[in-house]
Structure formats: C-alpha cells, structure tokens
Design a protein around this motif. Sequence first.
Motif, PDB file in Angstrom:
ATOM      1  N   UNK A   1       0.672  -1.242   0.047  1.00  0.00           N
ATOM      2  CA  UNK A   1      -0.285  -0.061  -0.144  1.00  0.00           C
ATOM      3  C   UNK A   1       0.726   1.333  -0.103  1.00  0.00           C
ATOM      4  N   UNK A   2       2.145   1.166   0.532  1.00  0.00           N
ATOM      5  CA  UNK A   2       3.017   2.251   0.483  1.00  0.00           C
ATOM      6  C   UNK A   2       3.437   2.669  -1.026  1.00  0.00           C
ATOM      7  N   UNK A   3       3.555   1.403  -1.908  1.00  0.00           N
ATOM      8  CA  UNK A   3       4.119   1.459  -3.124  1.00  0.00           C
ATOM      9  C   UNK A   3       2.756   1.865  -3.867  1.00  0.00           C
ATOM     10  N   UNK A   4       1.569   1.232  -3.714  1.00  0.00           N
ATOM     11  CA  UNK A   4       0.413   1.608  -4.623  1.00  0.00           C
ATOM     12  C   UNK A   4      -0.628   1.731  -3.563  1.00  0.00           C
ATOM     13  N   UNK A   5      -0.897   2.942  -3.040  1.00  0.00           N
ATOM     14  CA  UNK A   5      -2.081   3.277  -2.191  1.00  0.00           C
ATOM     15  C   UNK A   5      -3.294   2.788  -2.951  1.00  0.00           C
ATOM     16  N   UNK A   6      -4.291   2.632  -2.089  1.00  0.00           N
ATOM     17  CA  UNK A   6      -5.593   2.239  -2.826  1.00  0.00           C
ATOM     18  C   UNK A   6      -6.725   3.039  -1.665  1.00  0.00           C
ATOM     19  N   UNK A   7      -7.741   2.868  -2.315  1.00  0.00           N
ATOM     20  CA  UNK A   7      -8.946   3.509  -1.621  1.00  0.00           C
ATOM     21  C   UNK A   7      -9.431   2.582  -0.504  1.00  0.00           C
ATOM     22  N   UNK A   8      -8.540   1.808   0.721  1.00  0.00           N
ATOM     23  CA  UNK A   8      -9.054   1.317   1.463  1.00  0.00           C
ATOM     24  C   UNK A   8      -8.150   1.564   2.870  1.00  0.00           C
ATOM     25  N   UNK A   9      -8.684   0.829   3.815  1.00  0.00           N
ATOM     26  CA  UNK A   9      -8.403   1.443   5.182  1.00  0.00           C
ATOM     27  C   UNK A   9      -6.824   0.759   5.494  1.00  0.00           C
TER      28      UNK A   9
ATOM     29  N   UNK B   1      -4.539   3.775   4.339  1.00  0.00           N
ATOM     30  CA  UNK B   1      -4.579   4.837   5.490  1.00  0.00           C
ATOM     31  C   UNK B   1      -3.563   4.645   6.582  1.00  0.00           C
ATOM     32  N   UNK B   2      -3.377   3.328   7.039  1.00  0.00           N
ATOM     33  CA  UNK B   2      -2.764   2.953   7.990  1.00  0.00           C
ATOM     34  C   UNK B   2      -1.317   2.914   7.657  1.00  0.00           C
ATOM     35  N   UNK B   3      -1.068   2.260   6.462  1.00  0.00           N
ATOM     36  CA  UNK B   3       0.260   1.807   5.822  1.00  0.00           C
ATOM     37  C   UNK B   3       0.896   3.429   5.530  1.00  0.00           C
ATOM     38  N   UNK B   4       0.262   4.247   5.273  1.00  0.00           N
ATOM     39  CA  UNK B   4       0.897   5.760   4.908  1.00  0.00           C
ATOM     40  C   UNK B   4       0.769   6.745   6.088  1.00  0.00           C
ATOM     41  N   UNK B   5       0.231   6.496   7.337  1.00  0.00           N
ATOM     42  CA  UNK B   5      -0.108   7.300   8.259  1.00  0.00           C
ATOM     43  C   UNK B   5       1.041   8.000   8.788  1.00  0.00           C
ATOM     44  N   UNK B   6       1.151   9.273   8.948  1.00  0.00           N
ATOM     45  CA  UNK B   6       2.066   9.940   9.840  1.00  0.00           C
ATOM     46  C   UNK B   6       1.524  10.507  11.292  1.00  0.00           C
ATOM     47  N   UNK B   7       2.496  10.689  12.264  1.00  0.00           N
ATOM     48  CA  UNK B   7       2.100  11.088  13.563  1.00  0.00           C
ATOM     49  C   UNK B   7       3.013  12.171  13.967  1.00  0.00           C
ATOM     50  N   UNK B   8       2.848  13.425  14.173  1.00  0.00           N
ATOM     51  CA  UNK B   8       3.722  14.382  14.321  1.00  0.00           C
ATOM     52  C   UNK B   8       4.950  14.568  13.205  1.00  0.00           C
ATOM     53  N   UNK B   9       4.458  14.438  12.155  1.00  0.00           N
ATOM     54  CA  UNK B   9       5.096  14.506  10.898  1.00  0.00           C
ATOM     55  C   UNK B   9       6.049  13.188  10.567  1.00  0.00           C
ATOM     56  N   UNK B  10       5.941  12.141  11.517  1.00  0.00           N
ATOM     57  CA  UNK B  10       6.859  11.017  11.209  1.00  0.00           C
ATOM     58  C   UNK B  10       5.972   9.891  10.885  1.00  0.00           C
ATOM     59  N   UNK B  11       6.428   8.918  10.056  1.00  0.00           N
ATOM     60  CA  UNK B  11       5.471   7.838   9.524  1.00  0.00           C
ATOM     61  C   UNK B  11       5.444   6.842  10.899  1.00  0.00           C
ATOM     62  N   UNK B  12       4.313   6.408  11.141  1.00  0.00           N
ATOM     63  CA  UNK B  12       4.026   5.426  12.161  1.00  0.00           C
ATOM     64  C   UNK B  12       4.984   4.216  11.963  1.00  0.00           C
ATOM     65  N   UNK B  13       5.328   3.519  13.224  1.00  0.00           N
ATOM     66  CA  UNK B  13       6.391   2.467  12.938  1.00  0.00           C
ATOM     67  C   UNK B  13       5.682   1.124  12.253  1.00  0.00           C
ATOM     68  N   UNK B  14       6.406   0.127  11.935  1.00  0.00           N
ATOM     69  CA  UNK B  14       5.949  -1.076  11.324  1.00  0.00           C
ATOM     70  C   UNK B  14       5.219  -1.580  12.333  1.00  0.00           C
ATOM     71  N   UNK B  15       5.685  -1.781  13.766  1.00  0.00           N
ATOM     72  CA  UNK B  15       4.906  -2.566  14.756  1.00  0.00           C
ATOM     73  C   UNK B  15       3.754  -1.915  14.954  1.00  0.00           C
TER      74      UNK B  15
END
Length: 433
Positions: A235-243, A246-260
């Motif tokens: 989903x990072x490589x090919x984002x789609x219209x699914x949840x 949103x999770x795979x490309x999410x950022x918090x305070x300007x930083x991507x969230x960790x894999x964990x």
Amino acid sequence: MTTSDILIHQDLLIPQDTAAALVDPTAYATPRLHETYAWLRANNPLGVAEPEGFDRFWVVTKHADILEISRQNALFRSGERPTTITDQASDARVRAMTGGSPHLVRSLVQMDAPDHLKYRALTQAWFMPANLRKLEERIRDIARTAVDRLAAFDGRCDFVTDLALGYPLHVIMEILGVPEEDEPRMLKLTQELFGVRDPDKARKAAELSPSQLAELIQLSIADFGAYFGAMSADRRAHPRDDLASIIANASIDGKPISDFEAMSYYIIVATAGHDTTSATTSTILWALAQNPAELAKVKADPSLIPSLVEEGIRWATPVKTFMRSATADYELRGRTIAKDDWLMLCYASGNRDEEVFDDPFVFRADRKPNKQLAFGYGAHLCLGQHLAKMEMRILFEELLPRLKSVELAGEPKLTEAVFVSGLKSLPIRFQMA
Ligand code: HEM
C-alpha cells in the motif's frame, strides 16, 4: 482501605469460588457467568477478587460504576497493565518477551493520552456514519449473497458457521483490503487470539500452561505481522481506497508510524471487527428462535430492526470485560481504589443491571430506552460501533422479510473465552420465502 493493604477487609473480598468463575473460560460458556454477576451486583458490586495465580483486581459490575471509571481516562489507564484479564505467569512471560511491556501489540486499546488520541484520529473519520454510508450498497450486496446462501441450505444449518462467521469477516476484510482467498487465514488467526483456551478453536485441545499459551498468542501475532507487513509495503508503493492504505501511509507528528504500530492497528481492526459482530449476529438469531413473538413483532414492523440490533448487542455483550489500572487513589461506593490497582470492567454485568434495565433477563426487540454499554465508554468507546450496527441492520433487513420461521435444531454452544466470547454453534431449522 485499599487493595494494596496486606490484609484486605473481609467485606471487600469476593468469595474464592465466585472469583474463580471470573477467570474460568468454561464459566463464560454457561449460565454460571450471569449467575456470578447477578450475585456480585446484589452482594458485592465493587469487590476485590484474588483468584489463584492472578494479581488482585477490583470487579466492577454495576452499570453506573463502569461508566464512571470508563469516562476518566487520565485516572484509569490502559497502558501500564494488561488490558485483558491475564494470569501472573502469562503476564511475566509477556513482559520477558517484550522487555517489560505487558502488551504484545500496541494498538488503540493499549494506548493512553496523548498517543491514543493521535492514533485514533488517523481512522476516526473513516469509521463515522458519513463515510460508512458510502459502503451501504456494497455491504447490502454481501448480506444478500449471505442470505441467498442460507436459503439454499434447504431449511437446516449451523447459523454460526454457515452465515454469522463469514459475513462480518467478509465485510471487514473488504474494508481493510484483504483479498477473499486470505479470509480463512484471518478467521483462524482471530479465533486463535480470542478463543485461545477454547478446545475447539485453539491450536491444541489440551490444557495449556500459561507460558505455552503466551507462545501460541505470540505465534498468531507473528503470523498477522508477516501478513500485514507485506500488505503495508504494497500500500505504500500502490495506495488504494482502503483502510490498509490509510494505516500504511499514516504519519504522526510529521513522522511515519512504525511497522509495529501499523501492524498493531491492522490487528485491532481485523480482530475487533468480526468476532464481536459475528457473535452478536448469531445471538440475535438465537433470541428470535427462542421468542417467536419477538420475531413476529419485527417482521410486522421492520422499522424495529435498529432496536432489535441494539437489544442483541446488550443481550450478547460479546466483549465481556476490559481492564484498567488506577493512577491515583479514587473513592467509589465508599471504598478506596488505590493508585496502581487493577480493575475489571464487567460490561456483560452492566448490561443486565436491574437498576438500569427493566426485566434485564428478558429479550425485547423494541426495548426503549436501551442504555447498553457493550461498546465501552469514554475515550476508548468502540471505534467500529457504527459499522457493527450498520452491518447487522442491513443483514436483518435482508434476512427477516424472507425468514418465515426459525427454531433450534440442537444445542447451541458458546466459546470458552474470558475476553471476547459468544456462540460457536447454533443449529437451526428454518423456512424461507
Ligand atoms: C474498542 C466492543 C465491533 C473496532 C472497543 C471496546 C469495546 C468494543 C467494549 C472498548 C475497549 C476499551 O475500553 O479499552 C465492540 C463490540 C462490537 C465491536 C461489542 C460489535 C458488536 C467493532 C468493529 C470494529 C471495532 C466492527 C471495526 C473494525 C474497535 C476499535 C477499538 C474498539 C478499533 C479501539 C478503540 C480505542 O481504544 O480507542 N470495541 N466492538 N469494533 N473497537 Fe469495537
């Protein structure tokens, strides 16, 4: 008087056999659970349990107390201690595996402020009715297919395995973006996580030691991790219209969230999103099979379907308990909950509280008001509640007009699980138009 005192005041202590029932998975599959809760509400509504092998915890069985604690999220937190009831050996084992954390994953339910709000905000809008309305037609298609399949069963089936398990699973997996061929794997993993002690659902039927149990749970989480890790990369490589996108490309305070944390997010959505709804869906059908007058009432007036669903959620309360820990002393019912004390919020008890519900042990499709608290309360109020209600409303809108009659054709069976539990088998005989 606090639970931290070495000698606990006798009035606070819950008798040992009653305390044992609260942590005994088999009790959750029998009427013993509600007998235990009813006794506690009447005799010791805010008592202390200390079953063998468990840390001491407060048992909160009254509706008002569950709300009072749940709404104070700074005072009663989720992060420091296990959020589901866990014995000492399993807790120690998890902490050893994680380097001190009581949690194998870090999802919304294990978070507190300030992170909790930030992570919740990532998907909050997605789960709101305005967005969900876009899914209504697609969910109706899935429901129609499920009902058509039921009609093809020739009047006899196991409603749990033949409809209730697959329908919400299919909806949540489609929303998440998991392809249909991977659904059996997801179903198996969720059941292993939630029903890990149930002999029919766990990887092994034999009684497991706490450390074997922790290992099995970790194995399930590793399976989930491998699966969703690959999905995130996609989903990072090919984002789609699914949840998942949103999770795979999410950022918090300007930083991507960790894999964990991304993996934890997928797990909470994938797991919380279907076992709960499937347990409630089959419980509603069970209640209708036992109460033909209620079935007739809703068939005659389909505008009652939302209230049928609400009553079904109260009746099933598939999430039986969540735990909290206190960050400061707190007075409730003339007792002092001490800083660091652990508390069990018994939703299934609150939903049968005689002070809140008229005839709480009667299933009424048109119950009004219905202040059921099966979705919890406060900052952690179920994120998927609108989705769960919508799925069930649509299913019964499709099913009930075609269902002429339904009755039990065998013994219903419940899962033996202390956290999320409900029907695992509901043999029925039915007639459909
Ligand atoms: C949280 C129950 C369906 C996703 C919760 C909580 C409860 C609950 C009691 C509170 C946790 C806490 O206080 O720590 C239920 C019931 C359901 C249901 C009874 C069905 C009848 C769903 C669905 C989803 C979902 C369909 C969607 C995917 C979540 C999430 C949280 C949550 C993400 C965490 C919220 C947070 O901590 O901020 N649910 N749930 N649930 N539920 Fe549900």
